[in-house]
Design a protein around this motif. Sequence first.
Motif, PDB file in Angstrom:
ATOM      1  N   ASP A   1      53.264 100.540  94.251  1.00 44.13           N
ATOM      2  CA  ASP A   1      53.635 100.278  92.853  1.00 44.13           C
ATOM      3  C   ASP A   1      55.098  99.851  92.761  1.00 44.13           C
ATOM      4  OD1 ASP A   1      51.095 101.102  92.142  1.00 44.13           O
ATOM      5  OD2 ASP A   1      51.733 103.080  91.440  1.00 44.13           O
ATOM      6  N   TYR A   2      55.962 100.600  93.435  1.00 44.92           N
ATOM      7  CA  TYR A   2      57.399 100.314  93.381  1.00 44.92           C
ATOM      8  C   TYR A   2      57.709  98.934  93.956  1.00 44.92           C
ATOM      9  CZ  TYR A   2      62.288 100.325  94.757  1.00 44.92           C
ATOM     10  OH  TYR A   2      63.594  99.968  94.944  1.00 44.92           O
ATOM     11  N   LEU A   3      57.150  98.625  95.112  1.00 48.35           N
ATOM     12  CA  LEU A   3      57.443  97.350  95.760  1.00 48.35           C
ATOM     13  C   LEU A   3      56.938  96.171  94.932  1.00 48.35           C
ATOM     14  CD1 LEU A   3      56.658  98.323  99.457  1.00 48.35           C
ATOM     15  CD2 LEU A   3      58.899  97.722  98.522  1.00 48.35           C
ATOM     16  N   GLU A   4      55.767  96.327  94.323  1.00 48.60           N
ATOM     17  CA  GLU A   4      55.246  95.256  93.470  1.00 48.60           C
ATOM     18  C   GLU A   4      56.187  95.007  92.293  1.00 48.60           C
ATOM     19  OE1 GLU A   4      51.263  94.071  90.865  1.00 48.60           O
ATOM     20  OE2 GLU A   4      51.796  96.176  91.159  1.00 48.60           O
ATOM     21  N   PHE A   5      56.615  96.080  91.637  1.00 48.72           N
ATOM     22  CA  PHE A   5      57.499  95.954  90.480  1.00 48.72           C
ATOM     23  C   PHE A   5      58.857  95.382  90.890  1.00 48.72           C
ATOM     24  CE2 PHE A   5      60.470  97.576  87.282  1.00 48.72           C
ATOM     25  CZ  PHE A   5      59.827  97.194  86.119  1.00 48.72           C
ATOM     26  N   TYR A   6      59.372  95.840  92.026  1.00 45.31           N
ATOM     27  CA  TYR A   6      60.673  95.368  92.510  1.00 45.31           C
ATOM     28  C   TYR A   6      60.641  93.867  92.794  1.00 45.31           C
ATOM     29  CZ  TYR A   6      64.574  94.646  95.745  1.00 45.31           C
ATOM     30  OH  TYR A   6      65.691  94.162  96.368  1.00 45.31           O
ATOM     31  N   LEU A   7      59.619  93.414  93.494  1.00 47.08           N
ATOM     32  CA  LEU A   7      59.549  91.999  93.848  1.00 47.08           C
ATOM     33  C   LEU A   7      59.281  91.119  92.627  1.00 47.08           C
ATOM     34  CD1 LEU A   7      57.589  92.178  97.221  1.00 47.08           C
ATOM     35  CD2 LEU A   7      60.019  91.688  96.885  1.00 47.08           C
ATOM     36  N   LEU A   8      58.509  91.630  91.674  1.00 45.16           N
ATOM     37  CA  LEU A   8      58.273  90.861  90.447  1.00 45.16           C
ATOM     38  C   LEU A   8      59.585  90.587  89.720  1.00 45.16           C
ATOM     39  CD1 LEU A   8      56.353  89.651  88.284  1.00 45.16           C
ATOM     40  CD2 LEU A   8      56.264  91.937  87.267  1.00 45.16           C
ATOM     41  N   ASN A   9      60.480  91.574  89.721  1.00 47.39           N
ATOM     42  CA  ASN A   9      61.741  91.463  88.990  1.00 47.39           C
ATOM     43  C   ASN A   9      62.920  91.046  89.865  1.00 47.39           C
ATOM     44  OD1 ASN A   9      61.316  92.623  86.054  1.00 47.39           O
ATOM     45  ND2 ASN A   9      60.076  93.872  87.432  1.00 47.39           N
ATOM     46  N   TYR A  10      62.645  90.668  91.102  1.00 47.63           N
ATOM     47  CA  TYR A  10      63.707  90.269  92.025  1.00 47.63           C
ATOM     48  C   TYR A  10      64.392  89.002  91.514  1.00 47.63           C
ATOM     49  CZ  TYR A  10      65.947  89.822  96.620  1.00 47.63           C
ATOM     50  OH  TYR A  10      66.855  89.759  97.639  1.00 47.63           O
ATOM     51  N   PHE A  11      65.690  88.888  91.797  1.00 47.77           N
ATOM     52  CA  PHE A  11      66.435  87.759  91.249  1.00 47.77           C
ATOM     53  C   PHE A  11      65.941  86.422  91.808  1.00 47.77           C
ATOM     54  CE2 PHE A  11      68.953  89.564  94.761  1.00 47.77           C
ATOM     55  CZ  PHE A  11      69.073  88.470  95.605  1.00 47.77           C
ATOM     56  N   LYS A  12      66.105  85.394  90.992  1.00 44.57           N
ATOM     57  CA  LYS A  12      65.674  84.054  91.371  1.00 44.57           C
ATOM     58  C   LYS A  12      66.609  83.475  92.437  1.00 44.57           C
ATOM     59  CE  LYS A  12      66.046  82.718  87.128  1.00 44.57           C
ATOM     60  NZ  LYS A  12      66.022  81.981  85.844  1.00 44.57           N
ATOM     61  N   PRO A  13      66.158  82.458  93.179  1.00 45.30           N
ATOM     62  CA  PRO A  13      67.049  81.810  94.148  1.00 45.30           C
ATOM     63  C   PRO A  13      68.316  81.301  93.467  1.00 45.30           C
ATOM     64  CG  PRO A  13      64.799  81.087  94.485  1.00 45.30           C
ATOM     65  CD  PRO A  13      64.802  81.890  93.219  1.00 45.30           C
ATOM     66  N   ALA A  14      69.424  81.408  94.173  1.00 44.13           N
ATOM     67  CA  ALA A  14      70.711  81.021  93.597  1.00 44.13           C
ATOM     68  C   ALA A  14      70.819  79.512  93.416  1.00 44.13           C
ATOM     69  CB  ALA A  14      71.842  81.509  94.489  1.00 44.13           C
ATOM     70  N   THR A  15      71.548  79.125  92.388  1.00 46.55           N
ATOM     71  CA  THR A  15      71.930  77.727  92.195  1.00 46.55           C
ATOM     72  C   THR A  15      73.396  77.611  92.578  1.00 46.55           C
ATOM     73  OG1 THR A  15      70.370  77.467  90.373  1.00 46.55           O
ATOM     74  CG2 THR A  15      72.125  75.822  90.561  1.00 46.55           C
ATOM     75  N   CYS A  16      73.656  77.002  93.715  1.00 45.59           N
ATOM     76  CA  CYS A  16      75.035  76.895  94.196  1.00 45.59           C
ATOM     77  C   CYS A  16      75.716  75.671  93.589  1.00 45.59           C
ATOM     78  CB  CYS A  16      75.052  76.849  95.719  1.00 45.59           C
ATOM     79  SG  CYS A  16      74.497  78.391  96.482  1.00 45.59           S
ATOM     80  N   GLU A  17      76.860  75.329  94.115  1.00 46.68           N
ATOM     81  CA  GLU A  17      77.645  74.229  93.551  1.00 46.68           C
ATOM     82  C   GLU A  17      76.842  72.930  93.537  1.00 46.68           C
ATOM     83  OE1 GLU A  17      81.969  72.002  94.181  1.00 46.68           O
ATOM     84  OE2 GLU A  17      81.197  73.378  95.707  1.00 46.68           O
ATOM     85  N   GLN A  18      76.835  72.269  92.395  1.00 47.13           N
ATOM     86  CA  GLN A  18      76.138  71.002  92.245  1.00 47.13           C
ATOM     87  C   GLN A  18      77.149  69.855  92.340  1.00 47.13           C
ATOM     88  OE1 GLN A  18      72.465  71.039  91.723  1.00 47.13           O
ATOM     89  NE2 GLN A  18      73.176  72.975  92.595  1.00 47.13           N
ATOM     90  N   ASN A  19      76.883  68.905  93.224  1.00 47.42           N
ATOM     91  CA  ASN A  19      77.802  67.787  93.421  1.00 47.42           C
ATOM     92  C   ASN A  19      77.008  66.516  93.702  1.00 47.42           C
ATOM     93  OD1 ASN A  19      76.975  68.015  96.146  1.00 47.42           O
ATOM     94  ND2 ASN A  19      78.618  69.503  96.529  1.00 47.42           N
ATOM     95  N   HIS A  20      77.680  65.473  94.164  1.00 53.67           N
ATOM     96  CA  HIS A  20      76.988  64.203  94.383  1.00 53.67           C
ATOM     97  C   HIS A  20      75.953  64.306  95.500  1.00 53.67           C
ATOM     98  CE1 HIS A  20      80.167  64.036  97.455  1.00 53.67           C
ATOM     99  NE2 HIS A  20      79.398  63.181  98.094  1.00 53.67           N
ATOM    100  N   GLU A  21      76.174  65.211  96.455  1.00 52.20           N
ATOM    101  CA  GLU A  21      75.208  65.375  97.540  1.00 52.20           C
ATOM    102  C   GLU A  21      73.926  66.043  97.045  1.00 52.20           C
ATOM    103  OE1 GLU A  21      75.039  64.386 100.715  1.00 52.20           O
ATOM    104  OE2 GLU A  21      76.799  63.166 100.287  1.00 52.20           O
ATOM    105  N   THR A  22      74.065  67.065  96.213  1.00 48.71           N
ATOM    106  CA  THR A  22      72.865  67.711  95.680  1.00 48.71           C
ATOM    107  C   THR A  22      72.123  66.763  94.739  1.00 48.71           C
ATOM    108  OG1 THR A  22      74.140  68.732  93.875  1.00 48.71           O
ATOM    109  CG2 THR A  22      73.853  70.022  95.888  1.00 48.71           C
ATOM    110  N   ALA A  23      72.870  65.960  93.983  1.00 54.56           N
ATOM    111  CA  ALA A  23      72.236  64.973  93.099  1.00 54.56           C
ATOM    112  C   ALA A  23      71.482  63.931  93.919  1.00 54.56           C
ATOM    113  CB  ALA A  23      73.284  64.301  92.220  1.00 54.56           C
ATOM    114  N   ARG A  24      72.071  63.536  95.037  1.00 56.23           N
ATOM    115  CA  ARG A  24      71.407  62.571  95.925  1.00 56.23           C
ATOM    116  C   ARG A  24      70.120  63.167  96.486  1.00 56.23           C
ATOM    117  NH1 ARG A  24      71.851  61.908 101.528  1.00 56.23           N
ATOM    118  NH2 ARG A  24      71.215  59.834 102.273  1.00 56.23           N
ATOM    119  N   GLY A  25      70.169  64.441  96.847  1.00 56.89           N
ATOM    120  CA  GLY A  25      68.973  65.101  97.361  1.00 56.89           C
ATOM    121  C   GLY A  25      67.853  65.122  96.343  1.00 56.89           C
TER     122      GLY A  25
END
Length: 220
Positions: free
Chosen positions: A149-173
Amino acid sequence: MLADEMTSDLRAVRAAALSEAAASGRPVTKALVSKDVRFGSLTALVGGAVDTAGVDGVDPDLRVRPFFAHGGTISIREFVVGALNNEMGMQAVDPELYAAAHSGTRITTPAGMVLDGSLDKVEGPLAADAAADPDGDGVTNEVPTSLVDYLEFYLLNYFKPATCEQNHETARGRRILQQIGCTVCHRANLPVARDRRVADVETVYDPAQGTTTARCARLS
C-alpha cells in the motif's frame, strides 16, 4: 492514470461501435482516438464480434499498458509486486491483487486504481496469503500488504521528471523529435481528467540559482 483513462476512451469507442452495429444490422467501423492520439480503427460486426486488424499501437484488448518498453503491466501496484519479487527476491502478500489475477474479481486499490480480472490480465503476487512461502526459503509474509500500500501511494505521488535549463540545443532536440515523427505518439503533455494524486511535485530550472528547484502544489 493517463493510460487508464485512454483505455476507457478506447473501450467506449468499441462499445459504441458494437451498439451501432447491433441497431443498424451492418458492420460499423470507428477510429480509435484518445486525447488526440490515434490507435488505428476497429470494426464491430453484427454478431457481436470485433475485427481488430486495424488497431495500431495497442493490443486488441485496447488496454494501454504504461510500464516497461513493451507495455506489459497495467498498474503501479502490479509493478511494485513484480519488482519486489524479480529484483529483490521478496514475495509480497496482496490477497486482493491475487484474487483479481486468479479469480477475475474487481478491486480498487488504496491509491484508487480499479483492476478488473474479468476484463484484463492482472499480474498477481506469487503468495496467495501471509502463510504462503512460494520460494521455499522458510520465510513467510516477506512483504506485508501494508508495505505494498505504502509503495503504491509513494510512487503515485512521486515527483515528475525534472525540466532542466532550456536553450537552443533543447529546442533543436524537440524540433528533431517532431521532424522524425516521434511526437505523433510521444506527446510532451497530455491531460488527465481525474488526478488521483494528493500533491504535484515539480522540479524546474531556476535561472537565478543556476540549478533545479522543487515546487509542490497540493491537489484538491
